[in-house]
Design a protein around this motif. Structure first.
Motif, mmCIF file in Angstrom:
data_model
loop_
_atom_site.group_PDB
_atom_site.id
_atom_site.type_symbol
_atom_site.label_atom_id
_atom_site.label_comp_id
_atom_site.label_asym_id
_atom_site.label_seq_id
_atom_site.Cartn_x
_atom_site.Cartn_y
_atom_site.Cartn_z
ATOM 1 N N LEU A 232 0.843 -1.195 0.000
ATOM 2 C CA LEU A 232 0.000 0.000 0.000
ATOM 3 C C LEU A 232 0.877 1.243 0.000
ATOM 4 O O LEU A 232 1.734 1.418 0.857
ATOM 5 C CB LEU A 232 -0.909 0.002 1.243
ATOM 6 N N MET A 233 0.647 2.101 -0.983
ATOM 7 C CA MET A 233 1.443 3.323 -1.099
ATOM 8 C C MET A 233 0.841 4.430 -0.232
ATOM 9 O O MET A 233 -0.280 4.323 0.234
ATOM 10 C CB MET A 233 1.519 3.764 -2.569
ATOM 11 N N ASP A 235 -0.356 7.224 -0.931
ATOM 12 C CA ASP A 235 -1.551 7.894 -1.442
ATOM 13 C C ASP A 235 -2.779 6.985 -1.359
ATOM 14 O O ASP A 235 -3.834 7.314 -1.880
ATOM 15 C CB ASP A 235 -1.335 8.345 -2.890
ATOM 16 N N GLY A 236 -2.599 5.825 -0.705
ATOM 17 C CA GLY A 236 -3.739 4.928 -0.523
ATOM 18 C C GLY A 236 -3.986 3.994 -1.691
ATOM 19 O O GLY A 236 -4.947 3.227 -1.693
ATOM 20 N N LYS A 237 -3.104 4.025 -2.688
ATOM 21 C CA LYS A 237 -3.259 3.094 -3.813
ATOM 22 C C LYS A 237 -2.374 1.869 -3.614
ATOM 23 O O LYS A 237 -1.297 1.950 -3.004
ATOM 24 C CB LYS A 237 -2.911 3.786 -5.140
ATOM 25 N N ALA A 238 -2.847 0.745 -4.110
ATOM 26 C CA ALA A 238 -2.103 -0.508 -3.982
ATOM 27 C C ALA A 238 -1.095 -0.635 -5.118
ATOM 28 O O ALA A 238 -1.307 -0.107 -6.213
ATOM 29 C CB ALA A 238 -3.063 -1.690 -4.026
ATOM 30 N N LEU A 239 -0.005 -1.311 -4.821
ATOM 31 C CA LEU A 239 0.968 -1.612 -5.871
ATOM 32 C C LEU A 239 1.275 -3.107 -5.840
ATOM 33 O O LEU A 239 1.818 -3.625 -4.864
ATOM 34 C CB LEU A 239 2.258 -0.808 -5.660
ATOM 35 N N GLN A 240 0.911 -3.791 -6.920
ATOM 36 C CA GLN A 240 1.265 -5.206 -7.069
ATOM 37 C C GLN A 240 2.776 -5.270 -7.219
ATOM 38 O O GLN A 240 3.345 -4.671 -8.123
ATOM 39 C CB GLN A 240 0.562 -5.768 -8.298
ATOM 40 N N SER A 241 3.444 -6.012 -6.347
ATOM 41 C CA SER A 241 4.907 -5.913 -6.272
ATOM 42 C C SER A 241 5.651 -7.159 -6.713
ATOM 43 O O SER A 241 6.867 -7.132 -6.879
ATOM 44 C CB SER A 241 5.309 -5.552 -4.847
ATOM 45 N N GLY A 242 4.941 -8.251 -6.892
ATOM 46 C CA GLY A 242 5.597 -9.471 -7.363
ATOM 47 C C GLY A 242 4.544 -10.542 -7.513
ATOM 48 O O GLY A 242 3.566 -10.564 -6.755
ATOM 49 N N THR A 243 4.712 -11.403 -8.521
ATOM 50 C CA THR A 243 3.719 -12.462 -8.705
ATOM 51 C C THR A 243 4.402 -13.794 -8.969
ATOM 52 O O THR A 243 5.511 -13.845 -9.509
ATOM 53 C CB THR A 243 2.773 -12.152 -9.895
ATOM 54 N N SER A 244 3.724 -14.845 -8.554
ATOM 55 C CA SER A 244 4.220 -16.210 -8.726
ATOM 56 C C SER A 244 3.059 -17.039 -9.258
ATOM 57 O O SER A 244 1.972 -17.007 -8.687
ATOM 58 C CB SER A 244 4.704 -16.735 -7.363
ATOM 59 N N HIS A 245 3.312 -17.728 -10.374
ATOM 60 C CA HIS A 245 2.205 -18.390 -11.064
ATOM 61 C C HIS A 245 2.336 -19.910 -11.057
ATOM 62 O O HIS A 245 3.397 -20.456 -11.367
ATOM 63 C CB HIS A 245 2.143 -17.941 -12.530
ATOM 64 N N PHE A 246 1.239 -20.573 -10.724
ATOM 65 C CA PHE A 246 1.139 -22.008 -10.956
ATOM 66 C C PHE A 246 0.508 -22.166 -12.333
ATOM 67 O O PHE A 246 -0.631 -21.764 -12.555
ATOM 68 C CB PHE A 246 0.273 -22.660 -9.862
ATOM 69 N N LEU A 247 1.303 -22.714 -13.269
ATOM 70 C CA LEU A 247 0.869 -22.742 -14.671
ATOM 71 C C LEU A 247 0.217 -24.061 -15.068
ATOM 72 O O LEU A 247 -0.169 -24.228 -16.232
ATOM 73 C CB LEU A 247 2.067 -22.467 -15.596
ATOM 74 N N GLY A 248 0.105 -24.978 -14.113
ATOM 75 C CA GLY A 248 -0.459 -26.289 -14.452
ATOM 76 C C GLY A 248 0.341 -26.942 -15.560
ATOM 77 O O GLY A 248 1.576 -26.877 -15.565
ATOM 78 N N GLN A 249 -0.367 -27.555 -16.522
ATOM 79 C CA GLN A 249 0.315 -28.205 -17.649
ATOM 80 C C GLN A 249 0.090 -27.415 -18.949
ATOM 81 O O GLN A 249 0.330 -27.914 -20.039
ATOM 82 C CB GLN A 249 -0.207 -29.633 -17.802
ATOM 83 N N PHE A 416 0.922 2.575 8.887
ATOM 84 C CA PHE A 416 0.151 3.277 7.857
ATOM 85 C C PHE A 416 -0.851 2.325 7.213
ATOM 86 O O PHE A 416 -2.027 2.643 7.053
ATOM 87 C CB PHE A 416 1.086 3.862 6.798
ATOM 88 N N ARG A 417 -0.362 1.161 6.845
ATOM 89 C CA ARG A 417 -1.261 0.211 6.183
ATOM 90 C C ARG A 417 -2.396 -0.195 7.114
ATOM 91 O O ARG A 417 -3.558 -0.243 6.716
ATOM 92 C CB ARG A 417 -0.503 -1.033 5.729
ATOM 93 N N GLU A 418 -2.070 -0.460 8.357
ATOM 94 C CA GLU A 418 -3.110 -0.915 9.279
ATOM 95 C C GLU A 418 -4.144 0.171 9.534
ATOM 96 O O GLU A 418 -5.335 -0.119 9.629
ATOM 97 C CB GLU A 418 -2.475 -1.440 10.568
ATOM 98 N N SER A 419 -3.677 1.415 9.581
ATOM 99 C CA SER A 419 -4.633 2.503 9.800
ATOM 100 C C SER A 419 -5.378 2.846 8.513
ATOM 101 O O SER A 419 -6.307 3.649 8.523
ATOM 102 C CB SER A 419 -3.914 3.733 10.359
#
Lengths: 493, 493
Positions: A232-233, A235-249, A416-419
């Motif tokens: 959480l930035m 200014d109250g906006k979220a920032l996706q910071s990293g992703t991990s994918h299960f791609l199946g087959q 900050f995030r909790e508040s």
């Protein structure tokens, strides 16, 4: 580089402008002559290098090795996985020719029409396709598995609206691509790397993150499950910071990658992929910095301590130089990186402003009186608090202070995030609260339709279905249908 | 990855085939689905990472910082420097479009004709143009100089004939780009980096090199002077292993980069650039390796020691495991990287062959009798000599052995080069000797015409005008005109 240190725009005045100012004035990055592609300047790159080094160590500790795969991907590869091509085709830089020639009018060069490629190549927007085409030749039996490769690379996604670090056409990242014999093992891997990202964000970047699962709408193109860390930035906006994918087959099927399992049967290989990028720089900057400039966590600061002398004449300077040499050596012996700036072409006040702007965690200043008293002035960048302390034991004092700063800025961001995290139960309340920014925990019926409606009406998206915290079922705030548990909504970068 | 370890082609049978076999079988790299672009496999990449780390440390010790500049360069930038465009236009990958769309026939994707770029972009073959366009904004006065930037990056040169590591369309490299206030300082910098490359090649790669100046024909496109390090491969061919260029004011003029000097006058900035690439992998492989596989210098080996147990039963294995654990800990405490391979799915003989192929500098083997006698078998990869030594003090013994191997393979390569370097005084003798390979020191009149004639008639090129050694003047072997001193000829990669 000498330059005027102009005031930053204040966050309260224009947050977006504050961010742009800061990135430029702190010498982190700038736009290049090529649309949407940035130049990462030395000070910005030094922070990125520290991130890379730490992440790379963590990848290696979890059994991964680095490799390198081609920049260019045959166009046809992209079409092999239906969702994947749908996700990336619209933002591909396409190479069509392999030669220039002199223009007949004598002015510059033109593309040589005779050097047209038989099949167009695209600059990788991500490398699943070229890598799974390669893995096909590496995998025959379960003995060849798992494959746990990572690559550090540049990628290109032709974005229409770009912002330095947050969204650029070219960006730097790492992409892990793993191949497994079983579904369970691949799922475990995807979660393991999510946790590595979470640990890196919290422990090194001092950025608290919510770990969770993406809704179907927000999933990576070609994944069965996408895990994410969301920050959480200010200014109250979220920032996706990293992703991990299960791609199946999915990619194994698209590129026909099968293996002989222990029961001697052919089976498609299970996959994951995971990545973080120079976007993390944006998260780092926006989480901690203030109206005076950058605030950097000591673990990632290019230098952790700067020392500035204040002197009346050359004789006094040389006395201070001598005194400081001992302190510098003592700090270095503790593994603390330090810069002693006794350049005589800038006034102390100019230096103070510059190092504040650049977020150096600790500043030490020694003047004539300090020299007499065997003291030194210590300023911590996070709170801007100053105190004068004895030079005896200053090294240990600074070491502890750096640890305190690391802890303090994490705690501040967490507070900050909790508040700025609220639970709401009605859609009306949601519409009200979303205007204030922050994370909103609300019940959702699990359908893409409801998610889409909320997004259209409020510009908020589901950041994730959190993996931790209260998972009590309830009723969707919009439709009243059953919900398996609250999900995290926010407006996002 | 399990695979059959087939015999390598012998060097004496077909050197070129030996090289290709070795790169593939030692899991260093392979061709990708994209013409001329290679996949660098984890074992090969681990060696490259070690090279990078060492070079990066050396660059930083000499005052350089890293940065990152865009992958794509506007086509028009290339034309700004006349020689530069001449040198690179014929091998440029050109991006013309920024989007794909679904094919009307429903089969895959096509390039969207509506997404044509206004100006084509080329994938950087080298970055002088985009960087000098950037430096223009960074430089106003002499106080902004010097700028000492390096970047680690991928580049693309559309080569028609490619060979793994030696010549590939995409390759990885570093490119340093520096800006200076005076000619002298820029010339010093170009020479400083030549010496860094020379030290790296000799001390870390254990590859002896001749340092020298390129003739005008072989100069970098846009340089006033190109310095080079030249190594000699086992087949008698030279390999250019790194170059450092004094660019004069060419790029500053092309991009109008001026600064206010101390005399308050506008002046064009002086420049250098310098680079080494994954081609160094080719030099490393070809200098030391033999018919059994890779031979790696201990300083760059992904792991320096491998330990293999030979056991009759599980009980004996567990005794050996226990004994080896102590040795592994002792080696690691000395900073030696070690792999203990007690996997039970491969026979010892298979493991021996694999680690020989992969060039692991030292192999330790412990069997039942060794366990009884408190001994261990030590094999050094460079000479394949084996001996049985006591386990007491084995760690120090191995440490010394690694240093010996590093020294020995350097000396061996140096002896080879010296025994394959001859001075000749007549062109007839030259034509005879060039067939035998090696470096030939001969007098040359300094003209491009004579150089060209020699190249056409013998396929030999001037590798460099050496900076060290005998510089006695003489007469050109072809024309009889005056020569300032012997230059180094060879056939080259």
């Amino acid at each position: 580089m000498a330059k005027e240190l102009k005031e930053l725009t204040k966050r309260s005045e224009n947050y977006s402008q504050w961010y742009n100012d800061l990135v430029l004035k702190a010498d982190l990055a700038e736009q290049s002559a090529v649309r949407g592609c940035m130049v990462i300047k030395p000070y910005g790159y030094a922070i990125w290098e520290k991130m890379q080094r730490q992440l790379d160590d963590m990848f290696k500790e979890t059994g991964h090795v680095n490799a390198y795969f081609p920049l260019l991907i045959p166009k046809s590869f992209l079409s092999r996985e239906a969702e994947h091509v749908e996700g990336f085709a619209k933002e591909c830089a396409v190479v069509t020719h392999h030669r220039l020639k002199n223009s007949p009018d004598g002015k510059g060069v033109i593309v040589d029409p005779e050097a047209r490629l038989e099949e167009e190549l695209i600059i990788r927007p991500t490398s699943e396709t070229i890598i799974w085409n390669t893995y096909k030749n590496w995998i025959n039996s379960y003995r060849d598995l798992p494959i746990l490769c990572n690559q550090w690379a540049n990628v290109m996604r032709w974005e229409m609206r770009t912002r330095l670090f947050l969204r650029t056409a070219e960006f730097l990242w790492q992409e892990g691509h793993t191949a497994h014999a079983t579904k369970e093992e691949a799922e475990e891997e995807a979660l393991r790397m999510l946790n590595v990202y979470g640990e890196f964000a919290e422990k090194y970047m001092a950025v608290p993150v919510v770990k969770g699962i993406k809704s179907a709408n927000e999933r990576f193109a070609g994944a069965l499950e996408t895990y994410t860390i969301e920050a959480l930035m200010q200014d109250g906006k979220a920032l996706q910071s990293g992703t991990s994918h299960f791609l199946g087959q999915n990619f194994a099927k698209a590129f026909d990658v099968q293996f002989l399992n222990k029961e001697n049967k052919q089976e498609y290989v299970w996959a994951t992929s995971w990545g973080v990028s120079t976007r993390l720089m944006g998260a780092l900057i926006m989480t901690h910095s203030d109206d005076n400039g950058l605030v950097l966590p000591p673990t990632l600061a290019p230098f952790q301590v700067v020392i500035v002398p204040i002197y009346r004449n050359d004789e006094q300077l040389s006395q201070i130089n001598e005194k400081i040499a001992g302190i510098v050596a003592g700090l270095k012996a503790l593994g603390i990186s330090v810069k002693y700036d006794n350049a005589d072409n800038k006034r102390p006040g100019f230096k103070f402003a510059e190092y504040e702007l650049k977020g150096v965690p600790v500043r030490l200043v020694m003047g004539g009186r300090d020299l007499e008293n065997n003291t030194i002035e210590v300023m911590r960048r996070d709170t801007l608090e100053k105190e004068t302390v004895s030079c005896d034991g200053i090294e240990k004092y600074v070491q502890q202070l750096l640890a305190d700063i690391q802890q303090n800025i994490y705690q501040k961001a967490l507070d900050f995030r909790e508040s700025h995290t609220v639970s709401v139960d009605t859609y009306d309340e949601f519409k009200e609260k979303i205007e204030e920014g922050g994370f909103i925990l609300a019940h959702w019926d699990g359908t893409p339709e409801t998610e889409e409606k909320i997004k259209e009406e409020t510009k908020a998206t589901i950041r994730c279905i959190p993996l931790e915290g209260d998972r009590t079922p309830g009723r969707c705030m919009v439709t009243g249908k059953p919900s398996e548990g609250r999900v995290v909504f926010a407006r996002a970068y």
